[in-house]
Design an enzyme around this catalytic site. Structure first.
Site, mmCIF file in Angstrom:
data_model
loop_
_atom_site.group_PDB
_atom_site.id
_atom_site.type_symbol
_atom_site.label_atom_id
_atom_site.label_comp_id
_atom_site.label_asym_id
_atom_site.label_seq_id
_atom_site.Cartn_x
_atom_site.Cartn_y
_atom_site.Cartn_z
ATOM 1 N N ASN A 117 0.879 -1.169 0.000
ATOM 2 C CA ASN A 117 0.000 0.000 0.000
ATOM 3 C C ASN A 117 0.915 1.216 0.000
ATOM 4 O O ASN A 117 1.522 1.529 1.018
ATOM 5 C CB ASN A 117 -0.908 -0.024 1.238
ATOM 6 C CG ASN A 117 -1.793 1.217 1.308
ATOM 7 O OD1 ASN A 117 -1.810 2.040 0.382
ATOM 8 N ND2 ASN A 117 -2.529 1.357 2.399
ATOM 9 N N TRP A 118 1.025 1.835 -1.159
ATOM 10 C CA TRP A 118 1.930 2.989 -1.277
ATOM 11 C C TRP A 118 1.393 4.225 -0.562
ATOM 12 O O TRP A 118 2.105 5.199 -0.395
ATOM 13 C CB TRP A 118 2.155 3.334 -2.759
ATOM 14 C CG TRP A 118 3.085 2.417 -3.480
ATOM 15 C CD1 TRP A 118 3.783 1.367 -2.955
ATOM 16 C CD2 TRP A 118 3.434 2.486 -4.876
ATOM 17 N NE1 TRP A 118 4.537 0.772 -3.943
ATOM 18 C CE2 TRP A 118 4.346 1.437 -5.128
ATOM 19 C CE3 TRP A 118 3.072 3.320 -5.934
ATOM 20 C CZ2 TRP A 118 4.903 1.214 -6.390
ATOM 21 C CZ3 TRP A 118 3.606 3.097 -7.188
ATOM 22 C CH2 TRP A 118 4.520 2.055 -7.411
ATOM 23 N N LYS A 119 0.098 4.202 -0.224
ATOM 24 C CA LYS A 119 -0.540 5.389 0.379
ATOM 25 C C LYS A 119 -0.315 6.597 -0.530
ATOM 26 O O LYS A 119 -0.272 6.433 -1.745
ATOM 27 C CB LYS A 119 -0.050 5.590 1.817
ATOM 28 C CG LYS A 119 -0.214 4.304 2.635
ATOM 29 C CD LYS A 119 -0.044 4.462 4.114
ATOM 30 C CE LYS A 119 -0.262 3.101 4.777
ATOM 31 N NZ LYS A 119 -0.184 3.160 6.232
ATOM 32 N N HIS A 166 -9.726 1.337 4.769
ATOM 33 C CA HIS A 166 -8.446 1.529 5.463
ATOM 34 C C HIS A 166 -8.647 2.508 6.627
ATOM 35 O O HIS A 166 -9.410 3.468 6.509
ATOM 36 C CB HIS A 166 -7.384 2.066 4.488
ATOM 37 C CG HIS A 166 -6.003 1.985 5.061
ATOM 38 N ND1 HIS A 166 -5.534 2.916 5.972
ATOM 39 C CD2 HIS A 166 -5.015 1.068 4.904
ATOM 40 C CE1 HIS A 166 -4.308 2.565 6.328
ATOM 41 N NE2 HIS A 166 -3.974 1.449 5.700
ATOM 42 N N GLU A 199 -6.920 4.868 7.675
ATOM 43 C CA GLU A 199 -6.641 6.280 7.364
ATOM 44 C C GLU A 199 -7.843 6.919 6.664
ATOM 45 O O GLU A 199 -8.113 8.104 6.848
ATOM 46 C CB GLU A 199 -5.357 6.380 6.530
ATOM 47 C CG GLU A 199 -4.128 6.096 7.397
ATOM 48 C CD GLU A 199 -2.962 5.442 6.676
ATOM 49 O OE1 GLU A 199 -2.907 5.482 5.441
ATOM 50 O OE2 GLU A 199 -2.096 4.874 7.377
ATOM 51 N N GLU A 223 -5.795 -4.855 10.177
ATOM 52 C CA GLU A 223 -4.749 -3.874 10.450
ATOM 53 C C GLU A 223 -5.038 -3.190 11.788
ATOM 54 O O GLU A 223 -5.830 -2.241 11.838
ATOM 55 C CB GLU A 223 -4.715 -2.807 9.346
ATOM 56 C CG GLU A 223 -4.458 -3.372 7.967
ATOM 57 C CD GLU A 223 -3.794 -2.346 7.051
ATOM 58 O OE1 GLU A 223 -2.824 -2.718 6.382
ATOM 59 O OE2 GLU A 223 -4.215 -1.171 7.033
ATOM 60 N N GLY A 228 2.301 2.136 10.790
ATOM 61 C CA GLY A 228 3.280 3.215 10.669
ATOM 62 C C GLY A 228 3.971 3.549 11.977
ATOM 63 O O GLY A 228 4.657 4.558 12.084
ATOM 64 N N SER A 281 3.150 -2.366 10.202
ATOM 65 C CA SER A 281 4.596 -2.453 10.432
ATOM 66 C C SER A 281 5.199 -3.811 10.054
ATOM 67 O O SER A 281 6.111 -4.294 10.721
ATOM 68 C CB SER A 281 4.944 -2.089 11.881
ATOM 69 O OG SER A 281 4.569 -0.749 12.152
ATOM 70 N N GLY A 310 2.702 -1.259 4.202
ATOM 71 C CA GLY A 310 2.830 0.159 3.882
ATOM 72 C C GLY A 310 4.274 0.524 3.591
ATOM 73 O O GLY A 310 4.796 0.305 2.488
ATOM 74 N N GLY A 311 4.951 1.066 4.604
ATOM 75 C CA GLY A 311 6.304 1.602 4.449
ATOM 76 C C GLY A 311 7.266 0.691 3.696
ATOM 77 O O GLY A 311 7.998 1.140 2.806
HETATM 78 P P1 13P Z 1 2.888 0.205 7.598
HETATM 79 O O1 13P Z 1 3.345 -1.106 7.034
HETATM 80 O O2 13P Z 1 3.669 1.376 7.121
HETATM 81 O O3 13P Z 1 2.728 0.131 9.095
HETATM 82 O O4 13P Z 1 1.389 0.441 7.021
HETATM 83 C C1 13P Z 1 0.466 -0.567 7.138
HETATM 84 C C2 13P Z 1 -0.737 -0.201 6.344
HETATM 85 O O5 13P Z 1 -1.476 0.685 6.707
HETATM 86 C C3 13P Z 1 -0.979 -0.930 5.096
HETATM 87 O O6 13P Z 1 -2.233 -0.637 4.570
#
Ligand code: 13P
Length: 253
Positions: free
Chosen positions: A8-10, A94, A96, A166, A172, A212, A233-234
């Site tokens: 997930n590049w966000k 999600h 966010e 999640e 994050g 994470s 994500g990251g």
């Molecule tokens: P991180 O892996 O950066 O914690 O993000 C997780 C996430 O929200 C994937 O959708």
């Protein structure tokens, strides 16, 4: 079932940066046979690359779609528009989106229905806040998100759904759910799917863990019996960490 390594590049990656990443990933994959399913949740601007990367086994996902079908909704992107790019997946619900853009369970349910009507596979995210876990309420919270989000979704439509657990406190933050905590919640989600639908649906629905996930913890998490892969994500933003996660998933296949 094969593991799913979903990124997930966000809100990261310009068009040139995204193209470079996808080209490098194609190069990495060329000549390899990969068992795992590779999905990358990208900003809408990258979805035009969907057709070009599919032959390398990379599937692009949108990170959202509108709950409306078409019309005067400035700034929105419909499920049909996502589908028209050749993308087959959309991340919905999600945390966010829930936190910053007010996506309620009801709106998420409308988006899931809209996605399914347009032949997209929703990656439906659920997860509790830190406070909710501290109160021991995590399973109730997640069960309610599941019931509301899947309201009116039929047993046959469930074949298209991927669930992502999640925990919000692990996104994050560098803090991951322990493999035991992830397994416990995934087993609980599967049990709930069994009572909402059938045991067959419960067994066949992929449940990803997100929060994470990094190369140094992925093996333990992906190795849990009820974990079918990750939503990352990251660590999906750098080619070397994403390909390392693919390698770990392949080792477990
Ligand atoms: P991180 O892996 O950066 O914690 O993000 C997780 C996430 O929200 C994937 O959708």
């Amino acid at each position: 079932m094969d593991l799913i390594v979903a990124g997930n590049w966000k809100m990261n990656m310009t068009l040139p940066e995204g193209r470079e990443f996808l080209n490098d990933l194609k190069d990495y994959l060329s000549g390899k046979t990969i068992q795992s399913q590779l999905i990358l949740g990208v900003p809408f601007i990258h979805l035009g690359e969907s057709q070009g990367v599919k032959e390398s086994g990379i599937y692009l996902a949108a990170q959202n779609c509108s709950q409306y079908s078409s019309g005067a909704y400035t700034g929105e992107v419909s499920a049909a528009q996502v589908e028209s790019t050749g993308s087959e997946y959309v991340i919905l619900g999600h945390s966010e989106r829930r936190q910053y853009f007010g996506d309620s369970d009801h709106v998420i349910n409308q988006k899931i229905r809209e996605a399914l009507s347009n032949n997209l596979r929703p990656i439906f995210c659920v997860g509790e806040l830190l406070q909710e876990r501290q109160n021991g309420n995590q399973e109730n919270v997640v069960n309610l998100q599941l019931e509301n989000g899947l309201n009116g979704i039929s047993e046959s439509e469930m074949e298209k759904i991927i669930i992502a657990y999640e925990p919000v406190w692990a996104i994050g933050t560098g803090e991951t759910a322990s493999p035991e905590q992830a397994e416990e919640m995934h087993a609980s989600i599967r049990k709930r799917l069994g009572s909402l639908y059938t045991e067959d649906v419960a067994q066949k629905t992929p449940i990803l863990y997100g929060g994470s996930v990094k190369p140094d913890n992925a093996k333990d998490i992906f190795g849990q019996p009820n974990v079918n892969g990750g939503l990352i994500g990251g660590a999906s933003l750098k080619l070397d960490s994403y390909t390392e996660l693919i390698r770990i998933a392949e080792e477990l296949a």
